[in-house]
Design an enzyme around this catalytic site. Structure first.
Site, short mmCIF file in Angstrom:
data_model
loop_
_atom_site.label_atom_id
_atom_site.label_comp_id
_atom_site.label_asym_id
_atom_site.label_seq_id
_atom_site.Cartn_x
_atom_site.Cartn_y
_atom_site.Cartn_z
N HIS A 85 0.84 -1.21 0.00
CA HIS A 85 0.00 0.00 0.00
C HIS A 85 0.87 1.25 0.00
CE1 HIS A 85 -3.22 -2.41 2.33
NE2 HIS A 85 -3.49 -2.41 1.05
N ARG A 119 0.92 -3.36 -15.84
CA ARG A 119 0.82 -4.51 -14.94
C ARG A 119 -0.59 -4.51 -14.35
NH1 ARG A 119 6.28 -2.57 -13.53
NH2 ARG A 119 7.78 -4.29 -13.71
N ARG A 129 -0.83 -6.49 -19.55
CA ARG A 129 -0.31 -7.82 -19.22
C ARG A 129 -1.27 -8.53 -18.28
NH1 ARG A 129 5.25 -8.30 -16.01
NH2 ARG A 129 3.91 -7.88 -14.25
N GLU A 156 11.10 -13.52 -20.42
CA GLU A 156 11.72 -13.23 -19.13
C GLU A 156 12.24 -14.49 -18.43
OE1 GLU A 156 8.92 -11.21 -16.58
OE2 GLU A 156 7.24 -12.41 -17.27
N ASN A 189 13.98 -7.90 -15.52
CA ASN A 189 14.00 -8.10 -14.06
C ASN A 189 14.03 -9.60 -13.77
OD1 ASN A 189 13.55 -5.39 -14.09
ND2 ASN A 189 11.39 -5.51 -13.52
N ASP A 190 13.17 -10.31 -14.46
CA ASP A 190 13.13 -11.76 -14.25
C ASP A 190 14.18 -12.49 -15.06
OD1 ASP A 190 11.15 -12.31 -12.28
OD2 ASP A 190 9.65 -11.56 -13.68
N ARG A 203 15.79 -11.98 -7.22
CA ARG A 203 15.85 -10.56 -7.53
C ARG A 203 15.60 -9.65 -6.34
NH1 ARG A 203 10.63 -9.73 -11.58
NH2 ARG A 203 10.00 -7.82 -10.57
N CYS A 205 11.01 -4.05 -21.35
CA CYS A 205 10.25 -3.33 -20.33
C CYS A 205 10.75 -3.56 -18.91
CB CYS A 205 8.77 -3.68 -20.43
SG CYS A 205 8.43 -5.40 -20.06
C1 PEP Z 1 10.37 -8.07 -15.69
O1 PEP Z 1 10.44 -9.19 -15.17
O2 PEP Z 1 11.35 -7.49 -16.20
C2 PEP Z 1 9.09 -7.34 -15.73
C3 PEP Z 1 8.96 -6.21 -16.38
O3 PEP Z 1 8.07 -7.86 -15.03
P1 PEP Z 1 7.88 -7.74 -13.44
O4 PEP Z 1 8.92 -6.79 -12.92
O5 PEP Z 1 6.49 -7.27 -13.24
O6 PEP Z 1 8.10 -9.16 -13.00
MG MG Z 2 8.65 -10.25 -14.77
#
Ligand code: PEP
Ligand code: MG
Length: 580
Positions: free
Chosen positions: A192, A299, A334, A433, A456-457, A467, A504
């Site tokens: 939140h 998202r 997504r 990803e 990120n993933d 991560r 992204c």
């Molecule tokens: C990612 O994994 O790079 C991504 C954009 O998705 P999220 O950060 O929502 O897992």
């Molecule tokens: Mg991701």
């Protein structure tokens, strides 16, 4: 003494100020026995406090409904439901009468019981409910004692607020004029607090773990919401440095804002698209002000923050709002990505041993088909109102995309039968990803209309490094040669098959990686607003050929340390005014 704490950037920006530790939740609870003859009076006292608490909450709801989203207002509706819950009420009354105990003690005891029960649950979403329970508890007890404990509403001077966590009502009523930034020990990107911070545009670091035990009231602190750290008791030089950095940022921001409507084209005329990432619809205005050319990643998790699942209509309205706002620009929505570090309302697999490797994202949607179909219906219906694209997260096998697509087509058939309009040509794409998807990208082009690379993933799964783990954060580096090789091959596959590709992950939104990504062949970037201007400026001042030469050079190196050092020195020479 100088110390540095790190955390998750919930909302970007730099602030320097005095620390204020908010101990709002620490209240003193008296415990005493009630005279037999006065028990019904105690019951009345409890009932009056409950009514007053409900009125307070309704007031807050009215206040925030003007500025914040319905989701925030709904959080307080759930508080009202708890206050009206007949089982809870009955339990409180029985204990006041049976044990002849004062109301505040009984209420606090029952709340602690609930909190203890929730605290032992691993489910992140349920654990977040602890904040709601303590928020209601605090309000009720305040009203019983007719004292008003410390409130962020009463701030009289500018401060940087430190707290274990902030409840929804703390953030909703706080005097935004005086809150320069906030730092909380707990919370993740989707807590939140993080959502509120972004919506209110207040720099914030969450998940600092022990911030409140290190800082002292009145300490000078620097909140660096660009690098995710907080410096306590900085040296005079550091303050000067950050003051300059802060001023530079403000000036740079104003200067760069002039770029908003200029094209993001390289010197050698390569057109680059810069799209925005959004987690809550409130971020739309800011993204458009920054010149985002649409949304590359919407998202949808924010809809699933509440206890109750969002129905089709609620989802439809949310998607439609964003689509209409950006029309005719594209908006890539997504489907739900629950699990891992994400908050969610509904995850039976919450006790998984390895949530990041578990029933997450598309796996969850395929397991919970009716929930998936509801989301797809809402999304397809909304596609009629703008330029929508549909995207699946965390595809790791060909079977998953085949199955997901077939469910989309069945949903389309249903809508057609019901004569509900939708865009029949809606592009259906996937996130790349997971290494298996990157390696099989050539095969996936047969099933996906577009790719969006989620670094990120991808970094987490390629290097096998959690991560969000502090302990092994040194390993989490997108410049690992394995990641660069995967990125290069995915772009090549996408280009040779004519599959549009964008990026992204957070990497796309960091100036440090812009030249590298351009050199790897990316032309579509999707990011938050933090560095959007800077990235546009970089794009406008480079040639693709030099980016490609840089990539060739970097990819000859072997260790991540060498790659990073070379990249930083190259960028330092080329952009001496920027910090990388
Ligand atoms: C990612 O994994 O790079 C991504 C954009 O998705 P999220 O950060 O929502 O897992
Ligand atoms: Mg991701």
């Amino acid at each position: 003494m100088r110390s540095v704490i790190t955390g998750i950037i919930a909302s970007p920006g730099i602030k320097i100020g005095k620390a204020y530790i908010y101990r709002g939740n620490n209240i003193i609870i008296p415990k005493y026995t009630i005279d037999e003859a006065l028990i019904e009076e105690e019951v009345l006292r409890y009932q009056a406090a409950t009514e007053k608490t409900k009125r307070d909450i309704l007031d807050i709801q009215e206040q925030i409904s003007k500025t914040l989203s319905k989701d925030m207002v709904d959080i307080f509706s759930s508080h009202l439901m708890v206050l009206d819950d007949p089982i809870v009420t009955e339990k409180i009354l029985t204990r006041i009468r049976g044990e002849r105990r004062n109301a505040e003690w009984v209420i606090n005891d029952i709340s602690l019981e609930l909190i203890k029960g929730l605290g032992s649950i691993e489910d992140v979403y349920l654990r977040e409910r602890i904040i709601d329970i303590s928020d209601i508890n605090k309000r009720l007890i305040n009203n019983l004692q007719k004292t008003s404990t410390e409130s962020l509403k009463d701030l009289k001077e500018e401060v940087i607020v430190f707290a274990t966590d902030l409840t929804p009502s703390d953030t909703a009523i706080m005097n935004k004029r005086y809150v320069l930034a906030f730092v909380t020990d707990t919370g993740g990107r989707t807590s939140h607090t993080a959502i509120m911070a972004r919506a209110l545009e207040i720099p914030a670091i969450v998940g600092s773990i022990n911030g409140t035990s290190i800082v002292m009231d009145g300490d000078t602190v620097i909140v660096d919401g660009i690098h995710g750290k907080v410096i306590i008791d900085p040296g005079a030089d550091e303050i000067t440095e950050y003051t300059t950095y802060q001023e530079d940022l403000v000036q740079l921001e104003a200067e760069l804002a002039k770029l908003t409507h200029l094209p993001s084209t390289t010197i050698d005329n390569e057109v680059i698209h810069i799209y925005g990432n959004i987690e809550i619809p409130e971020e739309m205005d800011l993204l458009r002000q920054h010149g985002a050319q649409g949304i590359g990643l919407f998202r949808s998790e924010f809809l699933f923050l509440d206890k109750a699942l969002p129905d089709e209509e609620r989802q439809f309205q949310a998607y439609r709002k964003v689509l209409e706002y950006f029309k005719p620009m594209p908006v890539t929505i997504r489907t739900l990505d629950v699990g891992g570090d994400k908050i969610y309302a509904y995850n039976k697999q919450s006790r998984e041993r390895n949530p990041f490797l578990g029933c997450r994202a598309i796996r969850f949607s395929l397991e919970n088909e009716s929930l998936f179909r509801t989301q797809l219906r809402a999304l397809l219906r909304a596609s009629e109102y703008g330029n929508a694209k549909l995207m699946f997260p965390m595809i790791s096998t060909i079977e998953e995309i085949i199955k997901a697509r077939s469910i989309v087509h069945e949903t389309m058939d249903d809508l057609r039968r019901e004569k509900i309009p939708f865009n029949r040509e809606i592009p259906i794409g996937i996130m790349i990803e997971v290494p298996s998807a990157a390696i099989n990208a050539d095969k996936l082009t047969h099933y996906a209309d577009f790719f969006s690379v989620g670094t990120n993933d991808l970094v987490q799964y390629t290097i096998a490094v959690d991560r969000i783990s502090e302990k092994i954060a040194y390993l989490y580096n997108p410049l690992n040669l394995a990641v660069l090789r995967l990125l290069k091959s995915v772009v090549e596959v996408a280009n040779s098959s004519g599959t549009p590709i964008s990026i992204c992950g957070e990497m796309a939104g960091e100036p440090k990686y812009t030249m590298l990504l351009l050199g790897l062949g990316f032309r579509n970037f999707s990011m938050g607003t933090a560095f959007m201007y800077q990235i546009k400026r970089m794009v406008r001042s480079v040639k693709i050929s030099e980016c490609e030469a840089l990539v060739d050079e970097l990819m000859q190196l072997e260790t991540t340390i060498d790659i990073e050092a070379r990249l930083i020195s190259y960028l330092g020479n080329k952009f001496p005014m920027m910090i990388f």
